[in-house]
Design a protein around this motif. Structure first.
Motif, PDB file in Angstrom:
ATOM      1  N   ALA A 143     -25.992 -42.650  46.095  1.00  8.21           N
ATOM      2  CA  ALA A 143     -24.977 -43.658  46.407  1.00  8.21           C
ATOM      3  C   ALA A 143     -23.663 -43.013  46.828  1.00  8.21           C
ATOM      4  O   ALA A 143     -22.840 -43.652  47.490  1.00  8.21           O
ATOM      5  N   LEU A 144     -23.464 -41.748  46.453  1.00 14.21           N
ATOM      6  CA  LEU A 144     -22.230 -41.031  46.787  1.00 14.21           C
ATOM      7  C   LEU A 144     -22.392 -40.161  48.026  1.00 14.21           C
ATOM      8  O   LEU A 144     -21.475 -40.037  48.831  1.00 14.21           O
ATOM      9  N   VAL A 145     -23.548 -39.543  48.153  1.00 10.32           N
ATOM     10  CA  VAL A 145     -23.872 -38.729  49.329  1.00 10.32           C
ATOM     11  C   VAL A 145     -25.277 -39.132  49.759  1.00 10.32           C
ATOM     12  O   VAL A 145     -26.265 -38.726  49.141  1.00 10.32           O
ATOM     13  N   ALA A 146     -25.364 -39.929  50.798  1.00 11.76           N
ATOM     14  CA  ALA A 146     -26.650 -40.474  51.212  1.00 11.76           C
ATOM     15  C   ALA A 146     -27.486 -39.427  51.939  1.00 11.76           C
ATOM     16  O   ALA A 146     -27.008 -38.768  52.859  1.00 11.76           O
ATOM     17  N   ALA A 147     -28.727 -39.278  51.498  1.00 11.83           N
ATOM     18  CA  ALA A 147     -29.648 -38.331  52.118  1.00 11.83           C
ATOM     19  C   ALA A 147     -30.541 -39.049  53.115  1.00 11.83           C
ATOM     20  O   ALA A 147     -30.817 -40.251  52.968  1.00 11.83           O
ATOM     21  N   PRO A 148     -30.997 -38.346  54.148  1.00 11.26           N
ATOM     22  CA  PRO A 148     -31.941 -38.973  55.082  1.00 11.26           C
ATOM     23  C   PRO A 148     -33.234 -39.374  54.377  1.00 11.26           C
ATOM     24  O   PRO A 148     -33.611 -38.777  53.370  1.00 11.26           O
TER      25      PRO A 148
END
Length: 267
Positions: A143-148
């Motif tokens: 939610a803080l750093v969205a991954a592919p």
């Protein structure tokens, strides 16, 4: 919050982070009701947790109105009220968006976002009556750093986080605090089908570590608990200041990451 004697309902409490939070709360003197969909798994968890403290189980589906009503009714009956609601139940399906079924997308939206919002709404009268209530929303570091390959999951977990932020401000000085937890990769049944390791950014920690940090946050009435240490902190800052740099980093990892997570499913 002093957890001794506090009455808590924990969704998805039969395994993983939910069960670890239940055990940690029981060790602090709380009284707990855990919910889960599967009766057999629930019964096993209740038997194990009862060695630590007073715990009850309720078999119910958080994604349904009937299930949510049953959870609250059992918690109110068995505990005599409610001081803490832990919205932990969740599901995930990774992979390319166009290869993800509409049913899986809708399930993530219903279980990970709609259900905790609706359960919190229904629980608020009990939490207000407590006078010292708390809502704990378990989201995800994604939610803080969205991954592919986690588009829908990132969306619903970020939505839950912002729901908590807004509700915290709505309930300020009204006797109910809201805290958001952002676990990183955690050793849980939900992660069993994810084959990504530290080389792809998935350095896992035990569920007990997430639970201990959550308990510390509850005791301190923190706004948020973010797992992942210094590496996560740096990624969050980079994502804010130079998101293109993270785009490039993920682009280099994409082929290997897709192979590692394309079967990641826990719905």
């Amino acid at each position: 919050m002093n957890l001794k004697g506090k009455r808590a309902l924990i969704t998805g409490g039969s395994s993983g982070i939910g069960m670890a939070i239940a055990e940690a709360m029981l060790s602090k003197g709380a009284k707990v009701v855990i919910s889960a969909r599967r009766q057999g798994v629930l019964a096993t968890a209740v038997e194990m947790l009862s060695k630590t403290g007073p715990v009850q189980g309720v078999a119910a589906d958080v994604a349904t109105e009937e299930g949510r009503a049953k959870m609250l009714a059992v918690a109110n009956e068995k505990l005599g009220g409610l001081d803490v609601l832990v919205n932990n139940a969740g599901g995930v399906r990774a992979g390319r968006l166009e290869e993800t079924s509409e049913a899986d997308i809708r399930t993530m939206i219903e279980v990970d976002l709609v259900a905790p919002i609706m359960l919190t709404r229904a629980a608020l009268p009990l939490l207000r009556a407590s006078g010292d209530g708390m809502v704990v929303n378990v989201t995800s570091g994604i939610a803080l750093v969205a991954a592919p390959f986690y588009g829908t999951y990132a969306a619903v977990k970020a939505g839950l986080a912002k729901f908590g932020e807004s509700l915290r401000r709505e309930l300020k000085n009204e006797g109910v605090h809201v805290m958001t937890v952002y676990p990183g990769a955690t050793e849980t049944p939900m992660m069993a089908s994810n084959r990504a390791g530290p080389e792809l950014g998935f350095t896992r920690e035990p569920a007990s570590a997430v639970a201990d940090a959550t308990i510390a946050g509850m005791e301190e009435a923190s706004f948020e608990v973010i797992r992942g240490g210094e590496a996560r902190t740096k990624m969050i800052a980079l994502n804010r200041e130079n998101p293109g740099a993270l785009d490039k980093r993920f682009a280099d990892l994409k082929p290997a990451l897709l192979l590692a997570v394309r079967d990641h499913s826990a719905l």
